[in-house]
Design a protein around this motif. Structure first.
Motif, PDB file in Angstrom:
ATOM      1  N   ARG A   1      27.704  -8.018  17.826  1.00 58.28           N
ATOM      2  CA  ARG A   1      29.151  -8.215  17.558  1.00 58.28           C
ATOM      3  C   ARG A   1      29.679  -9.066  18.706  1.00 58.28           C
ATOM      4  NH1 ARG A   1      30.577  -4.191  13.705  1.00 58.28           N
ATOM      5  NH2 ARG A   1      29.001  -2.514  14.012  1.00 58.28           N
TER       6      ARG A   1
ATOM      7  N   LYS B   1      23.202  -4.105  17.912  1.00 59.65           N
ATOM      8  CA  LYS B   1      24.371  -4.354  17.159  1.00 59.65           C
ATOM      9  C   LYS B   1      25.518  -4.636  17.901  1.00 59.65           C
ATOM     10  CE  LYS B   1      23.018  -1.381  13.569  1.00 59.65           C
ATOM     11  NZ  LYS B   1      22.785   0.135  13.184  1.00 59.65           N
ATOM     12  N   THR B   2      25.810  -3.840  19.243  1.00 65.86           N
ATOM     13  CA  THR B   2      26.845  -4.299  20.118  1.00 65.86           C
ATOM     14  C   THR B   2      26.781  -5.786  20.541  1.00 65.86           C
ATOM     15  OG1 THR B   2      26.752  -2.039  20.930  1.00 65.86           O
ATOM     16  CG2 THR B   2      28.099  -3.418  22.251  1.00 65.86           C
TER      17      THR B   2
END
Ligand SMILES: [Fe+2]
Length: 242
Positions: free
Chosen positions: A47, A43-44
């Protein structure tokens, strides 16, 4: 005397079984924790991709959805589905390393710009290189621009030498590139995109996978649902990229 010995043995068995169950539970908990950590890392990184290029972020979500739709049609098991979704989410993460002027250019790329763009699958593999858990995923992402006839990049792999997940992602990737609406052009209808895939079936794409993809996407389209959800990245996404 014999009975007492039997009781001791069965008590030892019970203790051994309890210890084993406890160990299995601990391994499972560790695996779940590891998976959670990996998903946080995914997810990081996504992003970061979103901050760099919002279109490629949305594209990656749709490619993951189209890939798992095909994976389901192929009857992949839950572990394989998880890996496929992860690989598709990551397939373009290397675009973080492509200059904005090239990545966002609405016109045709020059030869030099195209070379920079072509570096993105290898860049994906490079970005993931130190993350041990992602090694297979890095390989699948690295080969998502190989062509079935061997004329793709980066390694010119052909046919079944191209990993299955890379062949799946290529179809999902091309389908999204054709059907998504951009500021400078409207996306193609599914039927037109299907015939394009068929036209390049056997040269660019794995012909068997194209058949399964069209079948799976036709089924999916007939549901009339406008959104989709992904397992790894929480959220509801619009199928229409307009
Ligand atoms: Fe790509």
């Amino acid at each position: 005397m014999e009975k007492k010995k039997d009781n001791v043995i069965s008590l030892q068995n019970v203790i051994a079984n309890v210890a084993m169950l406890d160990l299995v539970k601990q391994v499972r908990e560790l695996r779940d924790q590891q998976r959670e950590m990996c998903e946080m890392a995914v997810k990081t990184m996504l992003r970061a991709l979103d901050a760099k290029d919002n279109y490629t972020y949305g594209h990656s979500m749709r490619v993951a959805f189209y890939s798992v739709t095909l994976g389901q049609e192929l009857g992949l098991n839950p572990e394989e589905m998880y890996e496929l979704e992860m690989s598709a989410l990551f397939h373009d993460i290397g675009k973080i390393g492509v200059p904005d002027a090239v990545l966002m250019k609405p016109a045709r790329l020059t030869e030099e710009e195209f070379l920079k763009m072509k570096a993105h699958p290898s860049m994906t593999a490079e970005i993931l290189t130190d993350f041990k858990y992602f090694q297979d995923i890095a390989t699948y992402a690295k080969h998502h621009h190989e062509r079935y006839d061997g004329r793709g990049y980066p390694d010119g792999l052909a046919g079944e030498n191209i990993p299955l997940f890379s062949r799946i992602i290529l179809i999902a990737d091309t389908f999204d590139a054709m059907t998504s609406t951009r500021p400078y052009r409207k996306g193609l209808p599914y039927e037109v995109a299907f015939s394009e895939l068929e036209e390049f079936s056997g040269s660019q794409f794995d012909p068997e996978l194209v058949k399964h993809f069209i079948k799976a996407m036709t089924k999916e389209d007939s549901k009339g649902v406008e959104t989709f959800e992904l397992k790894i990245v929480e959220g509801v996404f619009a199928k229409d990229a307009a």
